[in-house]
Design an enzyme around this catalytic site. Structure first.
Site, PDB file in Angstrom:
ATOM      1  N   GLU A  95      80.160 -59.812   6.977  1.00 38.30           N
ATOM      2  CA  GLU A  95      78.830 -59.639   7.454  1.00 38.30           C
ATOM      3  C   GLU A  95      77.583 -60.508   7.021  1.00 38.30           C
ATOM      4  OE1 GLU A  95      78.811 -55.261   9.207  1.00 38.30           O
ATOM      5  OE2 GLU A  95      78.772 -55.225   6.968  1.00 38.30           O
TER       6      GLU A  95
ATOM      7  N   GLU B 234      86.358 -52.358   3.513  1.00 38.27           N
ATOM      8  CA  GLU B 234      84.836 -52.173   3.404  1.00 38.27           C
ATOM      9  C   GLU B 234      84.278 -53.326   2.855  1.00 38.27           C
ATOM     10  OE1 GLU B 234      80.680 -50.970   4.361  1.00 38.27           O
ATOM     11  OE2 GLU B 234      82.736 -50.714   5.280  1.00 38.27           O
TER      12      GLU B 234
ATOM     13  N   TRP C  86      64.118 -30.272   0.645  1.00 37.17           N
ATOM     14  CA  TRP C  86      65.128 -30.087   1.512  1.00 37.17           C
ATOM     15  C   TRP C  86      65.938 -29.274   0.981  1.00 37.17           C
ATOM     16  CZ3 TRP C  86      66.719 -31.596   6.176  1.00 37.17           C
ATOM     17  CH2 TRP C  86      68.389 -31.254   6.431  1.00 37.17           C
TER      18      TRP C  86
ATOM     19  N   ARG D 188      61.241 -38.070   5.475  1.00 40.42           N
ATOM     20  CA  ARG D 188      62.630 -37.751   4.631  1.00 40.42           C
ATOM     21  C   ARG D 188      63.167 -36.409   5.039  1.00 40.42           C
ATOM     22  NH1 ARG D 188      62.413 -38.868  -1.264  1.00 40.42           N
ATOM     23  NH2 ARG D 188      61.471 -41.174  -1.409  1.00 40.42           N
TER      24      ARG D 188
ATOM     25  N   LYS E 251      71.889 -53.774  14.777  1.00 37.98           N
ATOM     26  CA  LYS E 251      72.248 -52.558  13.677  1.00 37.98           C
ATOM     27  C   LYS E 251      72.778 -51.468  14.689  1.00 37.98           C
ATOM     28  CE  LYS E 251      71.636 -49.705  10.549  1.00 37.98           C
ATOM     29  NZ  LYS E 251      72.495 -49.722   9.417  1.00 37.98           N
TER      30      LYS E 251
ATOM     31  N   LYS F  24      81.996 -56.185   4.427  1.00 35.89           N
ATOM     32  CA  LYS F  24      80.281 -56.498   3.857  1.00 35.89           C
ATOM     33  C   LYS F  24      80.278 -57.936   3.285  1.00 35.89           C
ATOM     34  CE  LYS F  24      78.444 -52.633   4.212  1.00 35.89           C
ATOM     35  NZ  LYS F  24      79.341 -52.644   5.486  1.00 35.89           N
TER      36      LYS F  24
ATOM     37  N   ASN G 113      63.244 -33.374  -7.443  1.00 34.82           N
ATOM     38  CA  ASN G 113      64.320 -33.803  -6.066  1.00 34.82           C
ATOM     39  C   ASN G 113      65.212 -34.155  -6.919  1.00 34.82           C
ATOM     40  OD1 ASN G 113      65.285 -34.910  -4.048  1.00 34.82           O
ATOM     41  ND2 ASN G 113      64.141 -36.757  -4.232  1.00 34.82           N
ATOM     42  N   GLY G 114      66.548 -33.434  -6.328  1.00 35.42           N
ATOM     43  CA  GLY G 114      67.780 -33.681  -7.117  1.00 35.42           C
ATOM     44  C   GLY G 114      68.800 -32.558  -7.300  1.00 35.42           C
TER      45      GLY G 114
ATOM     46  N   CYS H 260      63.889 -34.921  -0.928  1.00 34.29           N
ATOM     47  CA  CYS H 260      62.676 -34.271  -1.121  1.00 34.29           C
ATOM     48  C   CYS H 260      61.388 -35.324  -1.321  1.00 34.29           C
ATOM     49  CB  CYS H 260      62.542 -33.016  -2.096  1.00 34.29           C
ATOM     50  SG  CYS H 260      64.099 -32.169  -1.864  1.00 34.29           S
TER      51      CYS H 260
ATOM     52  N   HIS I 189     104.106 -59.430   1.194  1.00 35.98           N
ATOM     53  CA  HIS I 189     104.353 -59.478   2.604  1.00 35.98           C
ATOM     54  C   HIS I 189     103.600 -60.757   3.359  1.00 35.98           C
ATOM     55  CE1 HIS I 189     107.270 -56.312   2.247  1.00 35.98           C
ATOM     56  NE2 HIS I 189     106.555 -55.854   1.406  1.00 35.98           N
TER      57      HIS I 189
END
Length: 606
Positions: free
Chosen positions: A485, A478, A74, A27, A601, A482, A98-99, A2, A501
């Site tokens: 990247e 991940e 929202w 938003r 991207k 990162k 907001n939240g 929001c 192993h």
């Protein structure tokens, strides 16, 4: 996510509130409203739908206030409607929020028992009632706000008006951003620098837990304990693109810090907070499926692996996760009773789109977990499950990853309920756990200073290993991705049980090993892997929780203590530290964080 704007001015603020809300349209929102102090009284104007609907309301009934607040909402608690639109009023208090307030139901019951009535379905109105109650006890506005904040559990940004305090707007933040704008004889608060950008280029960024009282002559800022503090006044660049970075050096850093708000928005779209149940759009019959096929690339593929753990464990529904670029070339055997889920931030990833079309050609029901709801994937599938995280500029995905995992976690709970693997009480418990995620992700981000110190040493490494068990294994993948990247350091993620192993041959005194090990059913085995690594000279960075810290073998180079959390949301809570580690290593090495070499991207060619 929001949008919030607040102005203490000397001239009518209606048009400026609307101008700011229009800048916050990116938003996403489903209702809008403003409020201002007119003749000592607070008046509101609200409308469902777009800002033009609010403008129609204002054309019929202008708001001639010089002090006001505005909001684009929202929907989280309660459906989109005028009665649920912000601002909300209780007694002398009118505010925007907001939240997600996790303990709002408990607070609402307590306030109702004391005689309060509520006109909306929102958690926000509970904050207004609580603050009005504190004022009624004789506290001054700042003290009343502090007493109110102390009772809230969850994530929030607030903008507050109090009847009788004609030159005052208050604000607060925890888990959701809020800035203070400094003008000449007037002051502002806003969700970000874009919100106050039309009026001033001088802003102060509130720290986590700060609250503020602004008047025409300046701002009084307080930290979480209520002590007065100073926050630097910064001149933001004129370029709108740069302004969006806010107080951050790079978009990636900002997007990591956006995650509490992003998780809040995503989770709210997939749960009914009043009923305490999941609310998955699209009408998929999980009970009628015999399998789910996830196709994705890169970080989206890793999010899919986390989804596999969650869905299979909770719903007893088999899930296959495959790299989209390999999928159709091996001519996989597919069932028309299976659901294919394509995962892509952009919704345009060529390999994923090709794999999706292959499955649809076999008669499979289809869904897309995407950020871009107008993308090709979103247009072609039967069901779209948006991740709602907002624009992601950095090439290395961060907030889109946690948003994807948030969606898959909600899907796993919904599938478990639909297939009779959990009862209504357990579904309600899991929904409560999901609603805790934004707050706990915000607490996890507060580990940044500790992570920054680790990054200084890790930036000198040639190789880095990431280890994890259960859902922490995909997260280890991940973390390694990162680091590769954006810092160009060779890194590999492994299931910790695979250490003996082969990968253990790589361990020496120059190799940092990041072990992700919350205190869960896998912890003892992860601790054993830690001992094996240390016995061979490995430099262990042990990421755990307070209980895990108590039981961890001694000898780790660094122990990073993440917040205690339910295993359901551990992948979300443990994501920020590994993202921040990669980010700060890349900064140490002087790499182009937002646009790493050779990467794009959105990969729109095979």
């Amino acid at each position: 996510m929001c949008g919030i704007i607040g102005i203490v001015g000397t001239a009518p603020v209606q048009d400026r509130l609307i101008e700011s809300l229009k800048r916050l349209e990116y938003r996403g929102y489903d209702s809008a409203g403003i409020a201002g102090i007119v003749g000592g009284k607070v008046e509101r104007r609200r409308a469902e739908g777009k800002i033009r609907a609010l403008e129609d309301v204002l054309a019929a009934a202008p708001l001639p206030a010089t002090v006001g607040i505005g909001h684009t909402r929202w929907a989280t608690h309660g459906a989109p409607s005028v009665r649920n639109a912000h601002p909300h009023t209780q007694g002398r208090v009118t505010l925007v929020h907001n939240g997600i307030i996790e303990n709002y139901a408990e607070l609402r019951e307590r306030l109702q028992a004391a005689g309060r009535t509520f006109e909306s379905d929102t958690d926000t109105e509970v904050i207004a009632a609580l603050l009005d109650s504190e004022l009624a006890m004789g506290r001054d506005p700042v003290a009343a706000l502090k007493a109110t904040l102390d009772q809230l559990s969850g994530a929030y940004a607030l903008g507050v008006l109090i009847e009788g305090e004609d030159g005052l707007v208050m604000g607060a933040r925890r888990g959701s951003p809020l800035v203070v704008g400094h003008g000449d004889g007037e002051m502002f608060i806003g969700s970000d620098a874009l919100a106050v950008g039309p009026f001033t280029n001088r802003v102060s960024y509130l720290d986590e837990g700060d609250f503020v009282a602004i008047g025409r002559d300046g701002a009084k800022i307080f930290d979480q304990s209520g002590r007065p503090v100073e926050r630097a006044v910064r001149t933001v660049p004129a370029s709108a693109a740069l302004v969006e970075k806010g107080n951050y050096r790079h978009f990636m850093e900002k997007e990591i810090h956006d995650q509490p708000e992003g998780c809040q928005r995503t989770i709210a779209a997939y749960v009914d907070t009043l009923a305490g149940r999941t609310a998955i759009p699209g009408g998929i019959d999980f009970a009628g499926l015999d399998r789910i096929q996830i196709v994705a690339c890169g970080t989206s593929h890793i999010a899919g692996l986390l989804g596999k753990y969650l869905i299979e464990q909770l719903a007893d529904l088999p899930v296959d996760v495959e790299i989209a670029s390999e999928f159709r070339y091996r001519q996989p055997a597919l069932s028309p009773k299976a659901l294919v889920i394509a995962m892509s931030q952009s919704g345009e990833t060529a390999d994923t789109l090709a794999a999706l079309r292959y499955c649809m050609g076999k008669g499979m029901k289809s869904a897309a977990v995407v950020n871009a709801v107008e993308s090709t994937m979103a247009r072609e599938v039967d069901v779209v499950w948006p991740i709602h995280c907002g624009p992601e500029i950095g090439v290395a995905s961060t907030k889109a990853f946690t948003a994807q995992v948030s969606v898959l976690t909600a899907l796993a709970v919904a599938a478990a309920a639909a297939r009779g693997r959990i009862d209504a009480a357990e579904e309600q418990r899991m929904v409560r756990v999901l609603l805790e995620a934004p707050r706990l992700v915000a607490e996890s981000i507060e580990l940044e200073d500790a992570v920054r110190g680790i990054a200084q040493e890790m930036s000198k490494a040639r190789d880095v290993l990431y280890l994890g068990r259960g859902p922490m294994y995909p997260l280890a993948l991940e973390g390694a991705l990162k680091l590769k990247e954006i810092s160009y350091i060779h890194a590999e993620g492994y299931a910790a049980g695979e250490l003996k192993h082969g990968p253990i041959a790589l361990v020496d005194e120059q190799t940092p090993i990041v072990i992700l090990a919350p205190f869960d059913s896998y912890f003892e085995k992860s601790a054993s892997n830690m001992s094996e690594v240390m016995a061979r000279g490995g430099q262990v960075i042990f990421v755990t929780d307070p209980e895990g810290q108590k039981h961890a073998p001694s000898g780790a180079r660094v122990v990073v203590t993440a917040p205690r959390c339910d295993p359901l949301i551990a992948p979300l809570v443990y994501s920020p530290p590994i993202q921040l580690l990669a980010y700060h290593v890349a900064v140490q090495k002087g790499a182009d964080v937002d646009q790493p070499r050779n990467l794009a991207k959105s990969v729109t060619v095979e």
